[in-house]
Motif scaffolding. Structure first.
Motif, short mmCIF file in Angstrom:
data_model
loop_
_atom_site.label_atom_id
_atom_site.label_comp_id
_atom_site.label_asym_id
_atom_site.label_seq_id
_atom_site.Cartn_x
_atom_site.Cartn_y
_atom_site.Cartn_z
N LEU A 30 103.70 -59.97 -12.39
CA LEU A 30 102.84 -60.10 -11.21
C LEU A 30 101.55 -60.86 -11.48
O LEU A 30 100.74 -61.05 -10.57
CB LEU A 30 102.52 -58.72 -10.64
N GLU A 31 101.36 -61.25 -12.73
CA GLU A 31 100.14 -61.96 -13.14
C GLU A 31 98.90 -61.16 -12.75
O GLU A 31 97.97 -61.66 -12.12
CB GLU A 31 100.12 -63.37 -12.53
N LEU A 32 98.91 -59.89 -13.15
CA LEU A 32 97.79 -58.98 -12.90
C LEU A 32 97.16 -58.57 -14.22
O LEU A 32 97.83 -58.54 -15.25
CB LEU A 32 98.29 -57.70 -12.21
N ASP A 33 95.87 -58.21 -14.16
CA ASP A 33 95.26 -57.63 -15.35
C ASP A 33 95.63 -56.15 -15.38
O ASP A 33 96.02 -55.56 -14.36
CB ASP A 33 93.73 -57.83 -15.33
N LYS A 34 95.51 -55.54 -16.55
CA LYS A 34 95.94 -54.15 -16.73
C LYS A 34 95.15 -53.18 -15.84
O LYS A 34 95.72 -52.24 -15.30
CB LYS A 34 95.81 -53.72 -18.19
N LYS A 35 93.86 -53.42 -15.70
CA LYS A 35 93.04 -52.51 -14.90
C LYS A 35 93.52 -52.48 -13.45
O LYS A 35 93.67 -51.41 -12.86
CB LYS A 35 91.57 -52.94 -14.98
N THR A 36 93.78 -53.64 -12.89
CA THR A 36 94.26 -53.72 -11.50
C THR A 36 95.64 -53.08 -11.37
O THR A 36 95.88 -52.30 -10.45
CB THR A 36 94.32 -55.20 -11.05
N ALA A 37 96.52 -53.40 -12.31
CA ALA A 37 97.88 -52.84 -12.26
C ALA A 37 97.84 -51.31 -12.37
O ALA A 37 98.53 -50.62 -11.62
CB ALA A 37 98.73 -53.43 -13.37
N ARG A 38 97.02 -50.79 -13.28
CA ARG A 38 96.91 -49.33 -13.44
C ARG A 38 96.41 -48.69 -12.15
O ARG A 38 96.89 -47.63 -11.74
CB ARG A 38 95.95 -48.99 -14.57
N SER A 39 95.43 -49.32 -11.52
CA SER A 39 94.86 -48.79 -10.29
C SER A 39 95.91 -48.74 -9.18
O SER A 39 96.05 -47.73 -8.48
CB SER A 39 93.67 -49.65 -9.85
N ILE A 40 96.66 -49.81 -9.04
CA ILE A 40 97.72 -49.85 -8.02
C ILE A 40 98.79 -48.81 -8.33
O ILE A 40 99.24 -48.08 -7.44
CB ILE A 40 98.32 -51.27 -7.93
N LEU A 41 99.19 -48.72 -9.59
CA LEU A 41 100.20 -47.74 -9.99
C LEU A 41 99.71 -46.31 -9.76
O LEU A 41 100.47 -45.45 -9.32
CB LEU A 41 100.60 -47.95 -11.45
N LYS A 42 98.45 -46.05 -10.04
CA LYS A 42 97.89 -44.71 -9.81
C LYS A 42 97.98 -44.36 -8.33
O LYS A 42 98.39 -43.25 -7.97
CB LYS A 42 96.44 -44.64 -10.28
N ASN A 43 97.62 -45.31 -7.47
CA ASN A 43 97.72 -45.07 -6.02
C ASN A 43 99.17 -44.82 -5.60
O ASN A 43 99.44 -43.95 -4.77
CB ASN A 43 97.14 -46.25 -5.23
N MET A 44 100.08 -45.59 -6.17
CA MET A 44 101.49 -45.41 -5.85
C MET A 44 101.98 -44.04 -6.31
O MET A 44 102.70 -43.35 -5.58
CB MET A 44 102.33 -46.52 -6.50
N MET A 45 101.58 -43.65 -7.52
CA MET A 45 101.99 -42.35 -8.05
C MET A 45 101.46 -41.22 -7.17
O MET A 45 102.20 -40.28 -6.85
CB MET A 45 101.51 -42.20 -9.50
N ASP A 46 100.21 -41.33 -6.76
CA ASP A 46 99.62 -40.32 -5.87
C ASP A 46 100.37 -40.27 -4.55
O ASP A 46 100.66 -39.19 -4.02
CB ASP A 46 98.14 -40.60 -5.63
N SER A 47 100.70 -41.43 -4.02
CA SER A 47 101.42 -41.51 -2.75
C SER A 47 102.79 -40.84 -2.86
O SER A 47 103.18 -40.06 -1.98
CB SER A 47 101.58 -42.97 -2.34
#
Length: 190
Positions: A30-47
């Motif tokens: 996805l050409e993302l930095d780790k911080k952004t990817a972790r943040s998105i994944l955390k939101n997905m996990m919470d969801s």
């Protein structure tokens, strides 16, 4: 790319990969930095955790995997029991034949012979106790070696691996694995 689209792509990647998918691979695709990817994944996990769904996304050592929720284990285990009773796929039979005639053999060699990824078939055959790990090759990376089991011999009606039907070396290039499988079945059903 919008966050909702990124989430859909991540969801597709994790689902398709099956095994825990490394964060680095998600970032690379996805050409993302780790911080952004972790943040998105955390939101997905919470969801996933807070919604009325049967699955969750788990983090395992900076890898992510879709799993069924623990409260549905009893139902999933019934499916697994049913699944185990299903016949092997053509790919699994191919891998089994390759291992039977070339044991011990590495997964890389199996894939070289087949020309395609064989992870799923090897996993399925291991789950069925038709193959097992037979040590590790003494080369860099120490790849696992696989061989058939006594359960393989029992299922196909052989006393030992020496009872396998002989293959004519001249015919190896024209080997039809389906015929080999049918020959196994005939031997096993005697």
């Amino acid at each position: 790319m919008e966050i909702s689209t990124i989430e859909c792509v991540i969801e597709s990647l994790i689902f398709s990969y099956g095994d825990p998918l490394p964060l680095d691979k998600i970032c690379e695709i996805l050409e993302l930095d780790k911080k952004t990817a972790r943040s998105i994944l955390k939101n997905m996990m919470d969801s996933y955790n807070n919604s009325n769904r049967g699955i969750i996304i788990r983090e395992i050592n900076e890898k992510y995997q879709m799993c069924s929720k623990p409260e549905y284990f009893d139902y999933v285990s019934k499916l697994y029991q049913i699944r185990q009773k299903q016949a092997l796929s053509q790919a699994a039979y191919e891998v089994l034949a390759i291992i039977a005639y070339n044991q011990p053999i590495t997964r890389a060699k199996i894939e070289q012979i087949r020309g395609v990824n064989s992870d799923s078939a090897v996993t399925r055959l291991t789950e069925r106790n038709l193959i097992k790990e037979a040590g590790k090759l003494d080369v860099p990376g120490r790849p696992r070696l696989y061989e058939t089991t006594d359960e393989f011999l029992r299922c196909f009606g052989f006393k030992s691996i020496r009872d396998l039907p002989l293959l004519d070396i001249d015919d190896l290039n024209e080997l039809n694995l389906q015929e080999l499988v049918e020959e196994f079945d005939e031997e096993g059903n005697k």
